[in-house]
Design a protein around this motif. Structure first.
Motif, short mmCIF file in Angstrom:
data_model
loop_
_atom_site.label_atom_id
_atom_site.label_comp_id
_atom_site.label_asym_id
_atom_site.label_seq_id
_atom_site.Cartn_x
_atom_site.Cartn_y
_atom_site.Cartn_z
N LYS A 65 -50.23 56.51 -61.08
CA LYS A 65 -51.34 55.61 -60.80
C LYS A 65 -51.46 55.46 -59.29
O LYS A 65 -50.47 55.54 -58.58
CB LYS A 65 -51.08 54.24 -61.43
N SER A 66 -52.69 55.25 -58.82
CA SER A 66 -52.83 55.02 -57.37
C SER A 66 -52.81 53.53 -57.12
O SER A 66 -53.45 52.74 -57.81
CB SER A 66 -54.09 55.67 -56.83
N GLY A 108 -58.12 58.90 -52.96
CA GLY A 108 -59.08 59.03 -54.06
C GLY A 108 -58.71 60.12 -55.04
O GLY A 108 -58.90 59.97 -56.24
N ASN A 109 -58.16 61.24 -54.52
CA ASN A 109 -57.79 62.30 -55.47
C ASN A 109 -56.29 62.33 -55.75
O ASN A 109 -55.75 63.33 -56.21
CB ASN A 109 -58.33 63.66 -55.03
N LYS A 110 -55.65 61.20 -55.46
CA LYS A 110 -54.24 60.99 -55.82
C LYS A 110 -53.23 61.89 -55.11
O LYS A 110 -52.10 62.04 -55.56
CB LYS A 110 -54.04 61.08 -57.34
N LYS A 113 -50.38 58.38 -53.25
CA LYS A 113 -50.29 57.47 -54.39
C LYS A 113 -50.31 56.01 -53.97
O LYS A 113 -50.78 55.15 -54.69
CB LYS A 113 -48.98 57.73 -55.17
N SER A 128 -60.82 55.97 -58.44
CA SER A 128 -59.55 56.28 -59.11
C SER A 128 -58.46 55.25 -58.86
O SER A 128 -57.34 55.39 -59.33
CB SER A 128 -59.05 57.64 -58.64
N ASP A 130 -56.09 52.42 -59.41
CA ASP A 130 -55.65 51.82 -60.66
C ASP A 130 -55.05 50.44 -60.48
O ASP A 130 -55.20 49.57 -61.33
CB ASP A 130 -54.58 52.70 -61.31
N LYS A 154 -65.39 52.32 -62.44
CA LYS A 154 -64.93 53.15 -63.55
C LYS A 154 -64.70 54.58 -63.08
O LYS A 154 -65.38 55.07 -62.21
CB LYS A 154 -65.99 53.16 -64.65
N SER A 155 -63.73 55.23 -63.70
CA SER A 155 -63.55 56.65 -63.43
C SER A 155 -62.99 57.30 -64.68
O SER A 155 -62.54 56.62 -65.59
CB SER A 155 -62.62 56.89 -62.24
N GLU A 156 -62.98 58.61 -64.69
CA GLU A 156 -62.48 59.35 -65.84
C GLU A 156 -61.06 58.92 -66.17
O GLU A 156 -60.20 58.86 -65.29
CB GLU A 156 -62.45 60.85 -65.51
N LYS A 158 -59.69 56.25 -66.81
CA LYS A 158 -59.16 54.96 -66.37
C LYS A 158 -59.62 53.89 -67.35
O LYS A 158 -60.80 53.62 -67.46
CB LYS A 158 -59.68 54.66 -64.97
#
Length: 200
Positions: A65-66, A108-110, A113, A128, A130, A154-156, A158
Motif C-alpha cells: 500500500k502507498s 503514484g505508481n508505487k 511506498k 493510488s 491508500d 478512486k483507483s483500480e 482500491k
C-alpha cells in the motif's frame, strides 16, 4: 466550485473512496500548559508516538500500500521520521519542483511506498494513495478534511482508504485538538470511524 461539496457527498456520488478512520490513543509522558512545549515534547519528540507511526507505515507498505505521512513541522518532524523509516522519501518546501514532480509520479505508481510531506496540496491528485497517517496533530479544520478527501480518489483495485490519526490524551490542549479532529471526521456521514485504539 468543488470546495463546497463535502467529501461525503463525493463519496455518495462514487467519486471518492470511503475512508476508514483509525485513531490511536497515545498517553504523553507529561502534560504541558504551554502549546510550544506540548507540541515539541508530546508530538514531535514523543518516541512512543513516532514508533507507532513507523510501525504503521512499515506494516502497510509491506502490504504493497502507498502511505503518505503528513507532518506540520516538515524539517524537524519529517526529518526525524525519515531517519526512522529507511524506505521513505521526504519531500519538503526545499525540494525542487522537478524533483517533486518525479517523487509524486513515483509515489503514484508505487515505486515509492512511503512519502513524508506536509499535507499534499489540493492540486495534487494521487489516486493510488491508500493510507494517510496524520502525524502532525493540531486542530483539524474543514480544510484538512477536504484535503484528505482529495486523497481518497478512486483507483483500480482500491476498495477503501485508511486515514490514521492520533488521539493525544494529555488532558490538555493536544487532547482538545484531537477531539476537534475527531468531531470533524464525525461530521462526514460517509467516513467510517473505528474505535479509538490504545497504544501500550
Amino acid at each position: 466550485a468543488i470546495d463546497h461539496v463535502s467529501s461525503s457527498e463525493l463519496i455518495k456520488r462514487g467519486l471518492l473512496t470511503r475512508p476508514e478512520i483509525q485513531m490511536y490513543r497515545i498517553h504523553p509522558p507529561q502534560r504541558y500548559s504551554d502549546w510550544q512545549a506540548a507540541y515539541k515534547q508530546n508530538i514531535l519528540r514523543n518516541s512512543r508516538r513516532n514508533a507507532q507511526i513507523v510501525r504503521l507505515a512499515e506494516q502497510y507498505s509491506a502490504q504493497d500500500k502507498s502511505v503518505l505521512i503528513t507532518v506540520t513541522r516538515v524539517e524537524e518532524h519529517g526529518g526525524l521520521l525519515n531517519d526512522m523509516i529507511p524506505q521513505a522519501v521526504f519531500m519538503s518546501g526545499k525540494t525542487p519542483a522537478e524533483e517533486r514532480k518525479q517523487i509524486l509520479e513515483d509515489f503514484g505508481n508505487k515505486k515509492i511506498k512511503v512519502l513524508i510531506s506536509t499535507v499534499v496540496n489540493e492540486g495534487v491528485n494521487i489516486p493510488s494513495m491508500d493510507v494517510i497517517i496524520m502525524a502532525g496533530g493540531g486542530k483539524s479544520n474543514k480544510q484538512t478534511v477536504q484535503r484528505v478527501g482529495r486523497a481518497l480518489r478512486k483507483s483500480e483495485g482500491k476498495s477503501k482508504a485508511m486515514i490514521i490519526d492520533f488521539y493525544d490524551a494529555d488532558n490538555g490542549m493536544l487532547e482538545r485538538h484531537s477531539k476537534a479532529r475527531l468531531k470533524t471526521y464525525k461530521k462526514e456521514s460517509e467516513f467510517e470511524i473505528k474505535a479509538i485504539i490504545d497504544v501500550d
